[in-house]
Design an enzyme around this catalytic site. Structure first.
Site: not given
Ligand code: H53
Length: 840
Positions: A375, A566-567, A572, A674, A678
């Protein structure tokens, strides 16, 4: 396939697969009984929490027939079962999902009315969600379990029943504060403890050699410490099918309540100590998402749940009188990242030491049953265990790993004679510095398939992460792009959109998302687009009221809802988004903004407690929010919100309410993502880089319906290899200079010039995630977004096409791919018959 006989002694008449026991009368009766007998409460004095518990118990009762029938099918007609091994399962609230999958939401609403509860949501709100995961990886495991059951595939999810899940996040003075997650405090009605199926697990001690009956020298493990794993099963029902799979979570117990010897000699505390130590094993989830801390307790947790799970699988064969040599025909073991990778050594140990199977045969069984999903490419996430720690805790496993490694290296020596470099590179043991065990290498060598989680990511695994392995075994490497379950993320989260979809394409889209393609016919239908927009508005009103309740900030539901949840992680790039907000703020202040698109920028996400920079980013966002939200010039133009304690439940409110989805990671860093899926399903447009599954998303929705910006993975590599200097990008962009200056003078920190210095130094120094390199392109793309927003019809059309073309991202598709190309398992429908006359 023999039908499951329902005339078994099952209490209550909840047995008919179609209706009996599923109507509102029966639910009301079930609730009343549980209030009285299980909870010791009278209906007249029941609190919302009591009613939640009573309804949940009544619903769980109605899962039991399917749950037992699903196990009976496998017992009677053995068939290969998926064992999904994962240290995390972020399953979210259970009540709404079970009602949906059973098809009795309406009935539950009616039953609640008789207790004076007008809306199901007041009861759903009190449900405490089990935070048994950190983020994407754990949530993926939950989506996969739901899809496995919905596709009627026999499966068990194996994991840990953490007493404390991911911490709850509070925001105090703009900073994240962590609070223990006591999710079990009010009782959790969805689990079934199965103490009679407990397993023993050893730790520490030494190995010794001995001669077996045939005079052969063998090795065995003499652990110094033991724990007991007690399984707690959570039923996972498929959507409108009889298949009800299981999540089997292990809780650690002490072997003896007390060490009686120590107790008797008066060492009371010493005696309790070991009990406490064993029970800490399943005490708490490590709150790091994708960073390896190499902690002793973490390795113990991994070995604990893996050993229990493998013993459980082997025992299931024995119970059915199937020889253990048949293991690979009955179990396919999927490793969710390297967290359960010790399974390779543990399965070998159990087969060799416990079942006296020879090495070659045991290796064949292991490598035919185990597969590994990678991952991440981030070096800090790749698990490595210090050799001394490993040998201290798992001495027999280390012996086995040495043997696996020796045989593997022999193979390499034949293939690459004299090439010591490649041996060093591929060895399971990293000989550099203080020696360590590389878990990704162990998993890769022990697995029959290794897959990445998005096309780009799988490609990078082959080209960058494990190129020599990919050259050695090209047939092992494959891709399965992630997916998310449309039951939770559309049907449950977004009822108004779901109704519209049902009206337009029929009810089957829930299990066949490709049907949504039919919506493309409506892309120019003004009335339909209007209806589509209405569903979004409803979601936005709900989120706006949630924001007001939680933060006191008033936001306008007609503004553009621009969301990044998100985290929090540097790769990110929440800080890139934050810098962009400052640029917009400055333009408004300077009167240079042609700001026609009022925006509400919303953030949510937790930072690992020990990740200083991530916590500073949260503080930074809150600093900006304070300034922006209190400036009258921003009124009606810009709002910034940091939503505390982002979790599954909050996600269900956020996804349907989003216009713009921020997927802005540095290219090559996000394995898949992911959330992006969504958002798209719920009709948000994406602003994003060519990273992870964004690449496939853009291909599917078509480039004109996706806001692309930023450097590609190869451009980033090129910058990196040519001594990247953020300064050159800053010099070219006066707006960026202004933004930086404003932060420097303490504008977002009440004049404190020191507070954000570490962040600025990182950005202007070596900028490890290329924020400066992508800033200008991002800002320009945001202008394009704003322009589009003003053409509502064009926007709605693009949004509709995102929903219409997102069917590929259903986790049903991912699971089908795993079943066909990796697991080689097929669906096994569970049939249930019953004669209602006889049982009522
Ligand atoms: O796994 C998600 C990916 C996402 C990736 C994430 C992940 C974790 O949440 C934790 C550890 C890890 O190695 C990877 O970051 O890109 O979508 C599911 O595959």
């Amino acid at each position: 396939n023999e039908p499951f006989d329902l005339r078994l002694p099952t209490p209550g008449c909840y047995l008919d697969p179609e209706k009996a026991g599923m109507d509102s009368d029966a639910l009301f009766k079930g609730m009343t009984e549980h209030l009285f007998f299980t909870l010791g409460k009278l209906a007249t004095s029941a609190s919302p929490h009591d009613l939640y518990m009573a309804l949940s118990y009544a619903v769980k009762d109605r899962l039991m027939t399917r749950y037992l029938a699903s196990q009976e099918v496998i017992r009677k007609k053995p068939q290969k079962t998926v064992a999904y091994l994962s240290a995390e399962f972020l399953i979210g609230p259970q009540l709404s999902n079970n009602l949906l999958n059973l098809g009795i939401t309406k009935e539950a609403e009616d039953a609640l009315k008789r207790f004076g509860i007008e809306s199901l949501s007041t009861i759903l709100e009190v449900e405490e969600e089990p935070g048994l995961g950190n983020g994407g990886l754990g949530r993926l495991a939950a989506c996969y379990m739901e899809s496995l059951a919905s596709l009627q595939v026999p499966a068990v999810g194996y994991g840990i029943r953490y007493e404390f899940g991911i911490f709850n996040q509070l925001i105090r003075d703009g900073w994240q504060v962590e609070v223990t997650d006591k999710w079990l405090k009010g009782g959790w009605p969805w689990e079934l403890p199965q103490p009679d199926e407990s397993c023993f697990v050893g730790f520490g001690g030494r190995t010794e050699s001995y001669r077996d009956d045939k005079g052969k020298y063998r090795s065995r493990w003499v652990p110094s410490e033991h724990a007991i794993g007690v399984p707690h099963d959570v039923p996972v029902l498929g959507y409108r099918v009889n298949t009800c799979d299981r999540l089997r979570l292990w809780r650690a117990d002490a072997t003896e309540s007390f060490d009686f010897y120590a107790f008797n000699i008066g060492d009371y505390y010493g005696a309790v100590e070991e009990k406490v130590a064993s029970e800490t094993l399943s005490k708490v989830l490590y709150p790091n998402d994708g960073t390896d801390e190499g902690r002793r307790l973490r390795l113990k947790q991994q070995h604990f749940f893996v050993s229990c799970s493998l013993q459980d699988m082997l025992r299931s064969l024995e119970k059915r009188s199937i020889p253990v040599t048949e293991f690979a025909n009955h179990w396919t073991v999927q490793l969710n990242d390297t967290h359960p990778a010790i399974a390779v050594a543990e399965l070998m140990r159990l087969l060799i030491d416990q079942y006296q199977i020879g090495w070659d045969k045991a290796w064949n069984i292991t490598t035919s049953s185990v597969a590994y999903t990678n991952h991440t490419l981030l070096p800090e996430a790749l698990e490595k265990w210090d050799l001394s720690l490993f040998s201290d805790l798992l001495p027999r496993h280390l012996e086995i790993i040495y043997e696996i490694n020796w045989r593997f290296l022999q193979q390499l020596r034949l293939r690459y004679p004299g090439d010591d470099k490649i041996l060093q590179k591929l060895s399971i043991i990293d000989e550099e510095g203080s020696k360590s065990v590389r878990m990704a290498h162990l998993a890769t060598i022990g697995a029959h398939h290794i897959n990445g989680v998005a096309a780009l990511h799988s490609d990078l695994i082959k080209r960058q992460l494990l190129p020599e392995f990919a050259e050695l075994w090209p047939e092992k490497f494959t891709n399965v792009t992630n997916g998310v379950t449309p039951r939770r993320w559309v049907a449950l989260a977004n009822p108004s959109l779901s109704n519209l979809l049902e009206k337009e394409v029929g009810p089957d889209w829930i299990t066949n998302m490709e049907l949504l393609k039919k919506l493309e016919n409506k892309k120019d239908d003004a009335n339909f687009l209007q209806e589509f927009e209405e569903t979004k508005l409803r979601g936005k009103r709900k989120l706006a009221s949630f924001i007001h309740t939680k933060t006191g900030i008033l936001v306008d539901p007609s503004s553009l809802f621009d969301v990044q949840v998100k985290r929090i992680h540097q790769y990110k790039r929440q800080h890139l988004n934050a810098l962009q907000i400052i640029a917009q703020y400055l333009r408004i202040k300077n009167g240079t903004s042609n700001y026609k698109a009022p925006r509400t920028v919303i953030f949510g996400g937790k930072a690992a407690p020990g990740y200083f920079m991530a916590k500073l980013i949260i503080r930074f966002i809150n600093g900006i929010a304070d300034v922006v939200n209190s400036d009258p010039d921003m009124e009606g133009l810009l709002r910034v919100v940091f939503l505390p304690d982002y979790n599954v439940k909050l996600g269900e409110i956020v996804y349907p309410a989003t216009d713009l989805s921020e997927q802005i990671s540095t290219a090559g860093k996000e394995a898949s993502g992911t959330g992006n899926m969504k958002f798209a399903m719920n009709g948000a447009l994406t602003i994003g880089t060519l990273d992870g599954a964004n690449v496939e998303l853009r291909d599917l929705v078509k480039k004109e319906n996706f806001f692309l910006f930023g450097k590609t993975e190869s451009e980033i590599m090129h910058l990196k290899n040519n001594s990247y200097s953020p300064k050159t990008f800053i010099e070219k962009c006066p707006e960026l200079q202004e933004v930086i200056r404003l932060i420097e003078i303490g504008h977002f920190s009440n004049g404190d010039k020191e507070l954000f210095k570490p962040l600025l130094n990182s950005l202007t120094g070596n900028d490890p995630f290329f924020v400066m390199a992508d800033f200008e392109d991002y800002l320009n793309k945001q202008d394009e977004v704003s322009n589009f927003w003003n053409n509502k019809k064009a926007w709605n059309k693009m949004a509709l096409l995102n929903t219409a073309r997102s069917g590929y991202f259903s986790s049903d598709r991912s699971i089908r791919e795993y079943c066909e190309s990796i697991w080689k398992v097929s669906p096994m429908p569970v049939e249930i018959t019953c004669d209602i006359e006889e049982i009522t």
